[in-house]
Design an enzyme around this catalytic site. Structure first.
Site, mmCIF file in Angstrom:
data_model
loop_
_atom_site.group_PDB
_atom_site.id
_atom_site.type_symbol
_atom_site.label_atom_id
_atom_site.label_comp_id
_atom_site.label_asym_id
_atom_site.label_seq_id
_atom_site.Cartn_x
_atom_site.Cartn_y
_atom_site.Cartn_z
ATOM 1 N N ARG A 165 0.836 -1.205 0.000
ATOM 2 C CA ARG A 165 0.000 0.000 0.000
ATOM 3 C C ARG A 165 0.873 1.259 0.000
ATOM 4 N NH1 ARG A 165 -3.638 -0.644 5.155
ATOM 5 N NH2 ARG A 165 -4.612 1.274 4.374
ATOM 6 N N LYS A 195 -2.343 9.220 5.380
ATOM 7 C CA LYS A 195 -2.403 8.304 6.521
ATOM 8 C C LYS A 195 -1.183 7.386 6.503
ATOM 9 C CE LYS A 195 -5.413 5.075 4.021
ATOM 10 N NZ LYS A 195 -6.772 4.510 3.896
ATOM 11 N N HIS A 196 -0.746 6.869 7.681
ATOM 12 C CA HIS A 196 -1.306 6.991 9.015
ATOM 13 C C HIS A 196 -0.266 7.720 9.863
ATOM 14 C CE1 HIS A 196 -2.972 3.370 7.103
ATOM 15 N NE2 HIS A 196 -4.096 3.677 7.735
ATOM 16 N N HIS A 208 -5.423 -3.299 13.633
ATOM 17 C CA HIS A 208 -6.782 -3.842 13.625
ATOM 18 C C HIS A 208 -6.953 -4.876 14.735
ATOM 19 C CE1 HIS A 208 -6.594 -2.248 9.493
ATOM 20 N NE2 HIS A 208 -7.900 -2.161 9.578
ATOM 21 N N ASP A 278 -8.651 7.021 13.149
ATOM 22 C CA ASP A 278 -8.828 5.743 12.475
ATOM 23 C C ASP A 278 -10.010 5.043 13.151
ATOM 24 O OD1 ASP A 278 -8.432 3.640 10.729
ATOM 25 O OD2 ASP A 278 -6.304 3.424 11.160
#
Length: 378
Positions: A165, A195-196, A208, A278
């Site tokens: 990413r 981000k982040h 997560h 987030d």
């Protein structure tokens, strides 16, 4: 003045239920984030977005739509955008070509979403790709042809949640490619979100499911991971901080830290746009100061730390009780003076709404700028 509406929520299905409509009408709701489960085809998405806007025209319709493995809509004509690492790889071969490709990706991304009624995408990722044994782009470009290239930082491990990413390892290259992509978004009439902050790429744990800890010094982080935020402070529309703890700076994750958001991001790095938390349902947001917190407590902590908006994702599935509890909890906390409805935060939210009219899908398909951009995407 419109009351500050800081909450971004989601819905469970392809269309709005009675409960969804009630939640979207709540004065503290400022937007909605869409996921793959909210997608069937372009017509369904367009109808859904129009229905949302009929409830409140100022609701910000958002999605995580970066390209690569984080792209919610991939069928019925949507262009499959490459992961950002592909643009970083192209930079190694053709720097100007890579910046044009990044602009094209941003334009196609924004134009296709806007043609279906989506206002905003949480992109680009500004995290660095700390891959073991990989040279920075600067090291690779500086090496003599055919010569050895010194490896990246010893002991660094690539974050599996970031990985491809990211544009690359070198913060200068990341900044240049991100700025090009944001230029394409701007051409489509869409704002952006870096981000982040200050950087998720160095830690291996996934926020997560875990609470990542980055033990580096503030000096090291500012010189490397956080550098794009200062270099892009006139270009970034919004920023999303990481659910990562940097203990040498603050015991709280960055998204709940006034030191990170107000003192460093705003005062030191000069950022003046909107700040999103987030997802508050992530494991990295469930413990603050060593204590387990409710979604409402997490939201209040984020707002008091300097966030303008807070996200709660994937809690509408089923009866959606967590969403209702958050709305009720935030309303009660506001009445008790536990957080303040900020006019500045509301103005920053409204500034993210598109200011120009989007063209429809059929019109977009024959637009010369769009067709040209398609030819530039790797």
């Amino acid at each position: 003045m419109t009351q500050h509406a800081p909450l971004i929520i989601d819905i469970a299905g392809l269309s709005l239920t009675k409960a969804d409509r009630r939640r979207l009408k709540h004065p503290l709701t400022g937007g909605i984030i869409l996921f793959g489960r909210n997608w069937k085809d372009r017509q369904q998405l367009t109808d859904l977005c129009a229905d949302i806007k009929r409830i409140r025209h100022d609701l910000l319709i958002c999605v995580d739509h970066e390209g690569g493995r984080v792209q919610r809509f991939k069928t019925d004509g949507f262009t499959h955008l490459p992961p950002m690492r592909a643009l970083g790889a192209l930079w190694m071969k053709d720097q100007l070509g890579a910046t044009n490709a990044a602009t094209a990706c941003g334009y196609v991304l924004g134009a296709e979403l806007r043609a279906c009624g989506v206002d905003f995408s949480f992109t680009p990722v500004l995290d660095l790709d700390f891959e073991v044994g990989a040279p920075t782009q600067a090291q690779a470009l500086a090496a003599p042809r055919g010569g050895a290239v010194s490896l990246g930082r010893p002991g660094a491990s690539r974050s599996s949640v970031i990985g491809d990413r990211a544009f690359g390892r070198d913060p200068r290259v990341v900044s240049l490619l991100a700025k090009s992509l944001m230029h394409g978004l701007l051409q489509s009439g869409m704002a952006n979100c870096g981000k982040h902050f200050p950087g998720h790429g160095f830690v291996k744990a996934d926020s997560h499911t875990d609470i990542p800890v980055d033990k580096r010094s503030l000096k090291a982080i500012l010189a490397d991971d956080a550098a794009p935020y200062e270099w892009l402070n006139t270009t970034l529309s919004s920023v999303m901080p990481a659910h990562v703890i940097y203990p040498k700076v603050d015991a709280r994750p960055a998204g709940f830290s006034s030191k990170w958001l107000n003192f460093i991001l705003r005062s030191q790095l000069g950022f003046g746009g909107a700040i999103f938390s987030d997802d508050l349902s992530m494991a990295g947001a469930r413990l603050i100061d060593g204590q387990e917190v409710s979604y409402a407590q997490a939201a209040v902590a984020a707002l008091n730390a300097g966030c303008d908006m807070v996200l709660l994702c994937n809690q509408s599935v089923g009866d959606g009780q967590p969403v209702d509890e958050l709305l009720d909890g935030m309303a009660e906390a506001l009445l008790k003076g536990q957080w303040e409805a900020m006019e500045s935060g509301e103005l920053r939210r409204l500034a993210l709404l598109p200011q120009s009219k989007a063209c429809g899908w059929d019109e977009l398909m024959v637009q010369p700028a769009y067709m040209h951009a398609l030819g530039l995407i790797p």
